[in-house]
Enzyme design. Sequence first.
Site, PDB file in Angstrom:
ATOM      1  CG  HIS A  19      -1.942  -0.999   1.322  1.00 35.08           C
ATOM      2  ND1 HIS A  19      -2.119  -1.811   2.425  1.00 35.08           N
ATOM      3  CD2 HIS A  19      -2.889  -1.376   0.430  1.00 35.08           C
ATOM      4  CE1 HIS A  19      -3.142  -2.630   2.210  1.00 35.08           C
ATOM      5  NE2 HIS A  19      -3.624  -2.397   1.005  1.00 35.08           N
ATOM      6  CE  LYS A  43     -13.585  -6.868   2.554  1.00 34.71           C
ATOM      7  NZ  LYS A  43     -12.354  -6.292   1.968  1.00 34.71           N
ATOM      8  NE  ARG A  92      -2.858  -8.053  -4.383  1.00 32.58           N
ATOM      9  CZ  ARG A  92      -3.658  -8.138  -3.349  1.00 32.58           C
ATOM     10  NH1 ARG A  92      -3.174  -8.050  -2.150  1.00 32.58           N
ATOM     11  NH2 ARG A  92      -4.948  -8.347  -3.510  1.00 32.58           N
ATOM     12  CB  SER A 130      -4.623  -6.582   4.393  1.00 29.68           C
ATOM     13  OG  SER A 130      -4.190  -5.328   3.927  1.00 29.68           O
TER      14      SER A 130
HETATM   15  O1  PNS Z   1      -9.074  -2.913   0.264  1.00 30.94           O
HETATM   16  P1  PNS Z   1     -10.349  -3.408  -0.362  1.00 30.94           P
HETATM   17  O2  PNS Z   1     -11.155  -4.195   0.656  1.00 30.94           O
HETATM   18  O3  PNS Z   1     -10.121  -4.159  -1.627  1.00 30.94           O
HETATM   19  O4  PNS Z   1     -11.213  -2.095  -0.735  1.00 30.94           O
HETATM   20  C1  PNS Z   1     -12.484  -2.209  -1.320  1.00 30.94           C
HETATM   21  C2  PNS Z   1     -13.221  -0.852  -1.326  1.00 30.94           C
HETATM   22  C3  PNS Z   1     -13.294  -0.284   0.067  1.00 30.94           C
HETATM   23  C4  PNS Z   1     -12.476   0.128  -2.226  1.00 30.94           C
HETATM   24  C5  PNS Z   1     -14.656  -1.097  -1.895  1.00 30.94           C
HETATM   25  O5  PNS Z   1     -15.264  -2.119  -1.182  1.00 30.94           O
HETATM   26  C6  PNS Z   1     -15.530   0.144  -1.871  1.00 30.94           C
HETATM   27  O6  PNS Z   1     -15.384   1.021  -2.683  1.00 30.94           O
HETATM   28  N1  PNS Z   1     -16.456   0.216  -0.875  1.00 30.94           N
HETATM   29  C7  PNS Z   1     -17.354   1.338  -0.716  1.00 30.94           C
HETATM   30  C8  PNS Z   1     -18.788   0.937  -1.044  1.00 30.94           C
HETATM   31  C9  PNS Z   1     -19.065   1.080  -2.517  1.00 30.94           C
HETATM   32  O7  PNS Z   1     -18.962   2.137  -3.101  1.00 30.94           O
HETATM   33  N2  PNS Z   1     -19.421  -0.066  -3.154  1.00 30.94           N
HETATM   34  C10 PNS Z   1     -19.679  -0.125  -4.561  1.00 30.94           C
HETATM   35  C11 PNS Z   1     -18.405  -0.354  -5.351  1.00 30.94           C
HETATM   36  S1  PNS Z   1     -18.715  -1.459  -6.645  1.00 30.94           S
END
Ligand code: PNS
Length: 161
Positions: A19, A43, A92, A130
């Site tokens: 990150h 989560k 990745r 993570s």
């Molecule tokens: O580190 P991660 O868990 O891969 O991050 C995922 C994240 C937080 C970027 C994604 O889950 C997100 O944007 N969540 C906010 C809710 C949202 O907008 N959902 C619709 C996206 S398709």
Amino acid sequence: MKRNIAIYPGSFDPATNGHLTIIHRALRIFDTVIVAVANNARKTALFTLEERQALLAEALQGEPRVEVDAFEGLLVDYVRRRQASAVIRGLRAVSDFEYEFQMANMNRKLDPDFEAVFMMTGEEHFYISSQVVREVAALRGDVSDLVPACVQKKLIEKFPK
Ligand code: PNS
């Protein structure tokens, strides 16, 4: 002149060296990077939202062009509110692609102005996630090369030997 702001969203549970590298690379392209920790009720996280934010702030201290924040709800709404020009995501491996492709397209469906910039993770970090860090730390394995020192310290507190 308008500042070019990028948002780097994620769970950061916890932040890894992967990150941090993405953030430093994004700073070469954008004036400001807002690291946005998602408060996702679905989560179950190892670290609380406050812990995740504090660890990122500590790992990124001395970097005035980085802001650590948290957000709830839709990412597109947060991006609009913060007047950011793009969202940064690290890629990745091929396995990340499908999820990221789906998310980017869903986000653009929700807001046609949404833009995502994908950065390929370097070979030294492509295996770090993570989730892997949490698992290895829980089994008392050494993660010192994978995370910043402040995160390693907190992991040892969570999982004492
Ligand atoms: O580190 P991660 O868990 O891969 O991050 C995922 C994240 C937080 C970027 C994604 O889950 C997100 O944007 N969540 C906010 C809710 C949202 O907008 N959902 C619709 C996206 S398709």
